[in-house]
Scaffold this motif. Structure first.
Motif, PDB file in Angstrom:
ATOM      1  N   MET A   7       0.838  -1.195   0.000  1.00 21.74           N
ATOM      2  CA  MET A   7       0.000   0.000   0.000  1.00 21.74           C
ATOM      3  C   MET A   7       0.873   1.245   0.000  1.00 21.74           C
ATOM      4  SD  MET A   7      -1.430   0.199   3.909  1.00 21.74           S
ATOM      5  CE  MET A   7      -0.337   0.238   5.314  1.00 21.74           C
ATOM      6  N   SER A   8       0.282   2.348  -0.454  1.00 18.33           N
ATOM      7  CA  SER A   8       0.959   3.645  -0.460  1.00 18.33           C
ATOM      8  C   SER A   8       0.218   4.589   0.469  1.00 18.33           C
ATOM      9  CB  SER A   8       0.981   4.231  -1.875  1.00 18.33           C
ATOM     10  OG  SER A   8       1.710   3.406  -2.753  1.00 18.33           O
ATOM     11  N   LEU A   9       0.981   5.338   1.272  1.00 22.03           N
ATOM     12  CA  LEU A   9       0.393   6.278   2.220  1.00 22.03           C
ATOM     13  C   LEU A   9       0.930   7.678   1.963  1.00 22.03           C
ATOM     14  CD1 LEU A   9       0.701   4.282   5.576  1.00 22.03           C
ATOM     15  CD2 LEU A   9      -1.305   4.482   4.105  1.00 22.03           C
ATOM     16  N   ASP A  10       0.049   8.656   2.108  1.00 26.00           N
ATOM     17  CA  ASP A  10       0.481  10.046   2.083  1.00 26.00           C
ATOM     18  C   ASP A  10       1.041  10.379   3.471  1.00 26.00           C
ATOM     19  OD1 ASP A  10       0.160  12.883   0.645  1.00 26.00           O
ATOM     20  OD2 ASP A  10      -0.368  13.084   2.771  1.00 26.00           O
ATOM     21  N   VAL A  11       2.345  10.549   3.547  1.00 31.96           N
ATOM     22  CA  VAL A  11       2.999  10.667   4.847  1.00 31.96           C
ATOM     23  C   VAL A  11       2.552  11.923   5.585  1.00 31.96           C
ATOM     24  CG1 VAL A  11       5.222  10.881   6.005  1.00 31.96           C
ATOM     25  CG2 VAL A  11       4.969   9.300   4.084  1.00 31.96           C
ATOM     26  N   ARG A  12       2.464  13.043   4.893  1.00 31.88           N
ATOM     27  CA  ARG A  12       2.113  14.302   5.574  1.00 31.88           C
ATOM     28  C   ARG A  12       0.744  14.220   6.227  1.00 31.88           C
ATOM     29  NH1 ARG A  12       5.353  18.668   4.721  1.00 31.88           N
ATOM     30  NH2 ARG A  12       6.945  18.480   3.086  1.00 31.88           N
ATOM     31  N   THR A  13      -0.230  13.658   5.514  1.00 33.81           N
ATOM     32  CA  THR A  13      -1.579  13.537   6.085  1.00 33.81           C
ATOM     33  C   THR A  13      -1.553  12.727   7.367  1.00 33.81           C
ATOM     34  OG1 THR A  13      -2.617  13.693   3.905  1.00 33.81           O
ATOM     35  CG2 THR A  13      -3.906  12.666   5.663  1.00 33.81           C
TER      36      THR A  13
END
Length: 340
Positions: free
Chosen positions: A257-263
């Motif tokens: 999976m890919s995550l938006d780190v800043r969010t």
């Protein structure tokens, strides 16, 4: 005794019905006469060789079941012959699964059924209900145990509420006082989730799931019980509350999976991965105790009216039962082993 056995991994036809000697319990072990065996995805995956349970020579499959204690080994004080019980992890690193008339397991994996609770309910606990319990008790700030009121004021999102783990998570979260939102893929599955006790049901195929969830939980979701982290990562990021937790118990939809780190930084999000086999004896014991309390309160019924349809097979058709689960039959697959 009659037993389903396989000696090598492979498709369902590696399993055979055989006559085996009735096993004797050693110190710390319990022999159970099995009434009902249950099939979970982990069971066919272990048989196929792709699961975490490993293969044991002369393996009888299936982790979960229910029946009556037939004998106990030296040192066992938690149950006595005649007790009605449910079993979990019966086949983990042991040849003693529940797809046989008698099985011997450690006493720590044998739990008394409260009066009036059926073998069908008992056999349906194990993997799904204990996984659901763990998922509901890893949130930042707790609770670490479930009981009425333990999740009051919390909002729980259950991904895939018509599945066995999703069904148990809805029931347990509802019993513990949470507001329960769930996502489903069809009107038929929505009806099952409603029967299980979900407060808000979102059909992600026909609705804007994020908008609908946010309208139901303006402050965000506290805890997500997640079956498909890869597919749902973006949705979860859109609906999580500050300090929200995503409890991941499966990899449906992909293992990466890919995550938006800043969010996720901004929300102080925790991702908690969990696997029943390796979550440890303390977590298993806590789950067994809390599930027993929920059973006593009538909180974990099964059957179509409770949101979990039952599909039944006789012991000699265990291969067909495994195939049904592998092909994603809706509800719970049970194997009738003996009439007790």
């Amino acid at each position: 005794m009659r037993a389903i056995v396989y000696t090598s991994n492979g498709p369902s036809d590696v399993m055979r019905l055989e006559e085996r000697p009735i096993p004797e319990p050693a110190a710390g072990e319990v022999r159970v006469r099995v009434a009902v065996s249950a099939v979970n995805p982990t069971d066919w995956k272990n048989r196929a060789g792709s699961g975490a349970g490993g293969a044991v020579e002369g393996q009888s499959p299936n982790q979960d079941g229910a029946g009556v204690v037939d004998a106990v080994g030296p040192g066992v004080t938690t149950v006595v012959p005649g007790d009605r019980v449910w079993l979990f992890l019966a086949a983990y690193q042991r040849p003693s699964g529940t797809a046989q008339e008698y099985t011997v397991v450690p006493a720590s994996r044998v739990v008394k059924l409260p009066d009036g609770v059926s073998f069908d309910v008992g056999a349906s606990l194990g993997v799904p209900a204990m996984t659901a319990h763990r998922a509901l008790t890893v949130h930042d700030g707790g609770p670490s145990r479930l009981a009425p009121g333990a999740l009051s004021g919390r909002t729980v999102l259950v991904a895939g509420g018509a599945g066995a783990v999703g069904h148990a998570a809805i029931q347990l979260a509802h019993w513990a006082g949470a507001t329960v939102i769930t996502t489903v893929s069809s009107p038929a599955k929505a009806a099952l989730a409603a029967s299980a006790g979900a407060d808000v049901i979102v059909d992600y195929r026909t609705e804007d799931a994020a908008a609908r969830i946010r309208s139901a939980a303006p402050e965000g979701v506290d805890l997500v019980v997640e079956v498909s982290p890869a597919r749902n990562a973006e949705l979860n990021a859109a609906v999580l509350a500050n300090h929200g937790t995503v409890a991941v118990y499966a990899t449906d939809g992909g293992s990466t999976m890919s995550l938006d780190v800043r969010t996720h930084f901004a929300l102080n999000v925790r991702y908690q991965f969990l696997l029943l086999y390796t979550m440890g004896p303390d977590a298993l014991s806590a789950a067994a105790e809390d599930l027993t309390a929920a059973l006593a309160d009538g909180a974990l019924p099964v059957g179509a009216d409770a949101g979990l349809p039952l599909t039944r097979f006789p012991l000699e058709e265990t291969a067909a039962a495994h195939d049904a689960v592998e092909h994603s039959v809706v509800g719970k697959v049970l194997i009738d082993v003996a009439s007790l």
